[in-house]
Design an enzyme around this catalytic site. Structure first.
Site: not given
Ligand code: P71
Length: 454
Positions: A70, A123-124, A212, A214, A446
């Protein structure tokens, strides 16, 4: 240089094109929203490059080493060391995916309603989480027409950035988000010079910069190919320099960490880690697993390094380019040059007879599915949504249909089928109609909206 993919295939998954009548029925049953299609009804799935890649034999074997403790699992420390090695950031927290990292970060950084968060372009989900936390997202992308060449079309407009900070006051800005590559602008790269300058402006006014990331590895590849002084550098060294111009990162690991699920937060200093980390335990899980299994952490640690391999990156970005060139040579209007993870068709130009608020990017997405079983996604005014204050549809800067290429999944012959599908749809473009809402959710509409043909 050999032309082939830098891998061979060890496991296969059958796909097939179902008959046209079945595609018509499937689309109707999906309420004309590609998110509601079953993947078994899709021939080539370019909905997203997120979490859809193929893992390597090294990732699969690392998963067997997963430590499922854990707290303080050895898998966590393997991941942490990798992230610190690439970024220089000491404080690393896994999250279940990118939006988990966003929710945690913005819930802590937006301390008053109405605070601004500035970005080269959100981004969204990032935009959604800024709004959910009571903040106001502001896009400050440079302004270049879609078909005009620019080596770094994802750049921040640093003049407008500084002007905005001066006008609205640094104390009203929660942070700057530098999105690399810039997905909403077409997967376009951001230059090192732009990243450096943004950080200099931010420091001058005492504003925090979060990346960000990604698709940061693809961004490093573009810097290496296009920016002076980087041609001989390994992508990891480019990444290290890039991360030196920021205070921390949010990452959807489902892209450039080559895993099917996962995300990351990482920070340079302890204060920020403590502040943001407070929200991790209730939202995501303990600081050393963040909603993931130990085996997921292992796969991510290996994937982060594989995605920085220069041969992999040349193959990856080259494949996206291959599709882009086929379309461009056929006269299809696309965002040019193509970005790192997807080809973005300029649907406003493809379907000039469809008004922007009948969502040409979505209309074309539906047409591509009917034509060749190809699943794409709209990136435009549908995705941007409504102004939370006025309730009006916001007109986005672009109306795109995005063809996102999963990593290490499809061959170039598949992409030739995709190109043929787009070209066939182009020949019948006058028949393609817009859409209207049959059901419209408030946030991130969307994903779950229902549509009718307009
Ligand atoms: C993409 C996605 C995910 C997505 C979006 C819309 C339809 C289908 C799939 C996610 C991103 C992203 C950037 C730059 C944060 C996230 C959220 N992209 N930043 O492009 O592109 O990450 O999905 O792991 O929560 O298809 P998450």
């Amino acid at each position: 240089m050999p032309k082939g993919e830098p891998f061979k295939i060890k496991m296969v998954e059958p796909i097939r094109l179902i008959p046209r009548e079945d595609r018509e029925r499937a689309l109707k049953e999906a309420h004309y929203n590609p998110f509601f299609l079953r993947s078994s009804d899709v021939y080539i799935d370019l909905l997203t490059d997120s979490g859809t890649g193929a893992m390597s034999q090294f990732q699969w074997s690392a998963m067997m080493l997963g430590d499922e403790s854990y707290a303080g699992a050895s898998s966590y420390y393997r991941l942490k060391e990798t992230v610190t090695d690439i970024t220089g950031y000491e404080y690393v927290i896994p999250t279940h995916q990118g939006r988990g990292a966003e929710k945690v970060a913005f819930s802590q950084l937006i301390t008053r309603p109405g605070m601004y968060v500035l970005s080269n372009m959100f981004f969204d989900t990032t935009r959604g989480h800024v709004q959910l936390a009571g903040g106001r997202p502001v896009d400050l992308l440079i302004d270049v027409p879609t078909e005009e060449y620019h080596p770094f079309k994802g750049n921040m407009d640093t003049e407008r950035l500084e002007q905005f900070i001066r006008e609205h006051g640094a104390e009203n800005i929660a942070c700057i988000v530098m999105t690399v590559t810039n997905n909403s602008a077409g997967g376009q790269p951001v230059s090192m010079a732009n990243i450096r300058e943004t950080y200099q402006i931010a420091r001058k006014y005492g504003v925090l910069v979060l990346f960000d990331v990604a698709r940061y590895a693809e961004n490093c590849h573009f810097i290496r190919m296009r920016e002076e002084g980087y041609a001989d550098k390994h992508p990891i060294d480019i990444a290290r320099e890039m991360f030196s111009y920021g205070d921390g990162l949010m990452m959807s690991a489902k892209k450039d960490a080559l895993v099917n699920i996962g995300g990351l937060l990482a920070f340079r200093d302890e204060e920020l880690f403590t502040k943001v980390g407070a929200a991790v335990v209730p939202f995501e899980g303990f600081l050393t697993y963040g909603g993931l299994a130990g085996r997921d952490l292992e796969a991510m640690a290996v994937g982060l390094r594989e995605a920085l391999d220069p041969d992999y990156l040349a193959y990856r970005v080259g494949q996206v380019q291959y599709l882009g060139e086929m379309l461009r040579n056929a006269g299809i209007p696309i965002q040019w040059p193509v970005g790192g993870h997807a080809v973005f068709i300029d649907a406003a130009k493809f379907l000039p007879h469809v008004p922007w608020d009948q969502f040409p990017g979505h209309a074309l997405t539906l047409a591509l599915y009917l034509e060749g079983g190809v699943r794409a996604v709209e990136v435009g005014s549908l995705m941007i949504g409504r102004d939370p204050e006025t309730g009006e549809n916001v007109r986005g800067p672009f109306e795109f249909t995005r063809l996102a290429i999963p990593r290490r999944v499809y061959t170039n012959l598949h992409l030739e089928d995709v190109a043929e599908t787009v070209i066939n749809a182009f020949q019948k473009r006058e028949e393609i109609r817009g859409v209207k809402f049959a059901r419209e959710p408030k946030v991130l509409r969307h994903f779950t909206a229902w549509f009718d043909p307009a």
